[in-house]
Design a protein around this motif. Structure first.
Motif, short mmCIF file in Angstrom:
data_model
loop_
_atom_site.label_atom_id
_atom_site.label_comp_id
_atom_site.label_asym_id
_atom_site.label_seq_id
_atom_site.Cartn_x
_atom_site.Cartn_y
_atom_site.Cartn_z
N PRO A 251 0.81 -1.22 0.00
CA PRO A 251 0.00 0.00 0.00
C PRO A 251 0.85 1.27 0.00
O PRO A 251 0.50 2.26 -0.63
N ASP A 252 1.99 1.24 0.68
CA ASP A 252 2.81 2.45 0.74
C ASP A 252 4.07 2.35 -0.12
O ASP A 252 4.95 3.21 -0.06
N GLY A 253 4.18 1.30 -0.90
CA GLY A 253 5.32 1.17 -1.82
C GLY A 253 6.59 0.68 -1.16
O GLY A 253 7.66 0.74 -1.77
N ARG A 254 6.50 0.18 0.06
CA ARG A 254 7.73 -0.28 0.71
C ARG A 254 7.97 -1.78 0.49
O ARG A 254 8.77 -2.40 1.20
N GLY A 255 7.24 -2.33 -0.45
CA GLY A 255 7.49 -3.71 -0.87
C GLY A 255 7.28 -4.70 0.27
O GLY A 255 6.53 -4.44 1.22
N HIS A 256 7.96 -5.84 0.17
CA HIS A 256 7.76 -6.88 1.17
C HIS A 256 8.35 -6.50 2.52
O HIS A 256 7.89 -6.99 3.56
N ILE A 257 9.34 -5.63 2.53
CA ILE A 257 9.86 -5.16 3.81
C ILE A 257 8.74 -4.47 4.57
O ILE A 257 8.52 -4.71 5.76
N GLY A 258 7.99 -3.62 3.87
CA GLY A 258 6.86 -2.93 4.49
C GLY A 258 5.75 -3.91 4.85
O GLY A 258 5.19 -3.88 5.95
N GLY A 328 1.30 7.96 -6.65
CA GLY A 328 2.06 6.72 -6.55
C GLY A 328 1.15 5.56 -6.17
O GLY A 328 1.22 4.47 -6.76
N ALA A 329 0.28 5.83 -5.19
CA ALA A 329 -0.64 4.77 -4.75
C ALA A 329 -1.55 4.36 -5.91
O ALA A 329 -1.85 3.16 -6.10
N GLU A 330 -1.95 5.35 -6.71
CA GLU A 330 -2.83 5.04 -7.84
C GLU A 330 -2.08 4.19 -8.88
O GLU A 330 -2.62 3.21 -9.41
N LEU A 331 -0.83 4.56 -9.12
CA LEU A 331 -0.04 3.77 -10.08
C LEU A 331 0.15 2.34 -9.58
O LEU A 331 0.05 1.37 -10.34
#
Ligand SMILES: Cc1ncc(COP(=O)(O)O)c(C=O)c1O
Length: 447
Positions: A251-258, A328-331
């Motif tokens: 959701p925030d673009g931090r990938g699997h770390i997030g 970014g979230a939309e993309l």
């Protein structure tokens, strides 16, 4: 039916690059000629789908030339521009403005005067985004992966590394020490066993554990939390390569770390800008200024290589800003919708896809010969996509790697699946025809 097919020399459907990796002979240049002969035979028979050059931006539909000079055109699932930022108008505008002020070149290593004000801001931005104290830039993602290991690990230290980790990490480990321990892909239990064995004998030297947050051939992910805990338990340092999911997943673009609640908790995060952030370049995010400064002066691809250009640093900075916003979230939303739709349509069409939903959708083909015959048909069917074969993946597990972008349309996806189906049917029929052919059928030799 058979007049649709043609015989090809056996060597074009057999063998692999591995055959040429350890050439023998005293002359370093003479002894490698066998590779070109094999490659050229494949090229002449339309079976060398590598080294293409685009004649256009790496957009959703593009045109390119193969390395024999033939024009190909089609829906593009071969470029890694996951959020479609390489052609984003805001980013292009930034690039033009920066060139006006800074010129086109940074003209120095980051250890001297190669950084620009944008690089300094970008390092801060990455550290803040990843919840680490510091981050340091590298000229490429490859340099960052190689450099974080070579910069910190010495010959008496140990590297415990996922067997499928990217070549930049494997090469970094080999350059740093002979003490390398491979654990089977994503097997935390095997990683633990190596750490137990190492620490039972050696408490004096360092241990680095290396993995990726999203593997680029299998689209799968380790238990990062468990690996970090393991590293704490054994006094080891974890490196996670986030090249393929940072910015575009979660959701925030931090990938699997997030997604695993590990933001700010992984010892060293290494990444690349080339998949999501519209530029060459890479970084290492770390826990303090001490580590950053050490890498700057002891990691050769940082110290002794020219820094990112002003345009690269500025455009990646803008890309991070976009990644953090609603846009970014939309993309990311569009990208994930495309990924799910592609996977669903491929599965409905009878194909098997690897791993979990990510921008990398690898389609199982199997035998190298079949995969080459299918890949040969893709351009005429209107699909640009990459063939991956041994030794990049295990023998007999050749696949087509489709890379999805946010700007792909539903029609692009339908066209791609239809093209793949056509190419597969024709390629498979040819494969069977060749298999059924006479004694010297090339495929008999691939069994
Ligand atoms: C997992 C991984 N790490 C690092 C790299 C290297 O990044 P770059 O191509 O930006 O140098 C790649 C690119 O192929 C990659 O897939």
């Amino acid at each position: 039916m058979s007049d649709k097919f043609r015989h090809v020399p056996a060597a074009t459907l057999t063998g692999s690059m591995r055959d040429y990796r350890y050439p023998r002979g005293p002359d370093l240049q003479d002894r490698i000629e066998g590779f070109f002969k094999w490659q050229n035979l494949r090229r002449q028979n339309g079976l060398w789908p590598f080294s293409r050059s685009t004649e256009d931006s790496p957009s959703t539909i593009t045109s390119a030339r193969d390395d024999a000079g033939n024009m190909i055109q089609g829906v593009n699932f071969g470029s890694q521009d996951y959020l479609s930022l390489s052609t984003n108008p805001v980013i292009k505008q930034v690039a033009q403005e920066v060139i006006e002020t800074f010129g086109v070149h940074s003209a120095g290593s980051a250890a001297l005067i190669g950084n620009t004000s944008h690089s300094v801001l970008l390092e801060r931005k990455i550290a803040d985004f990843l919840g680490t104290a510091e981050a340091i830039l590298f000229p490429t993602g490859w340099a960052a992966g190689f450099g974080v290991i070579k910069g910190l690990v010495r010959s008496t230290d140990h590297v415990v590394i996922d067997a499928l980790a990217h070549t930049c990490l494997q090469e970094g480990a080999s350059a740093a020490t002979k003490n390398i321990y491979l654990f089977r892909h994503n097997r935390v239990d095997e990683c633990r066993r190596w750490l137990e064995q190492i620490r039972a004998k050696d408490t004096q030297n360092g241990v680095m554990v290396v993995t990726e947050s999203l593997f680029s051939m299998d689209s799968d992910t380790p238990d990062i939390k468990a690996m970090q805990e393991l590293c704490h338990e054994f006094g080891a340092t974890l490196v996670v390569d986030v090249a393929h999911d940072l910015g575009n997943l979660g959701p925030d673009g931090r990938g699997h770390i997030g997604l695993q609640g590990m933001t700010g908790k992984v010892d060293l995060v290494m990444g690349s800008f080339s998949k999501t952030f519209g530029s060459n370049g890479g970084f290492v995010a770390c826990r303090n200024r001490e580590v950053k400064e050490y890498l700057r002066f002891f990691s050769p691809p940082c110290t002794f290589s020219n820094a990112l250009s002003p345009m690269q640093a500025a455009t990646v900075l803008k890309a991070f800003e976009i990644v953090e916003t609603e846009d970014g979230a939309e993309l990311r939303g569009k990208l994930m919708a495309n990924i799910l739709s592609l996977r669903e349509q491929l599965t409905a069409g009878g194909f098997e896809v690897y791993g979990d939903p990510s921008a990398i959708v690898c389609v199982k083909i199997g035998a190298e010969a079949l995969a080459r015959l299918v890949a040969r048909r893709l351009p005429e069917a209107g699909l640009i996509s990459n063939l991956v074969e041994f030794p990049a993946v295990p023998k007999g597990q050749a696949r087509l790697r489709m890379q999805v972008m946010a700007n792909h349309t539903p029609q692009n996806i339908r066209d791609a699946v239809a093209a793949l189906r056509d190419a597969y049917e024709a390629g498979n029929a040819e494969f069977e025809w060749l298999n059924a052919a006479g004694e010297d059928a090339p495929l008999r030799k691939t069994a």
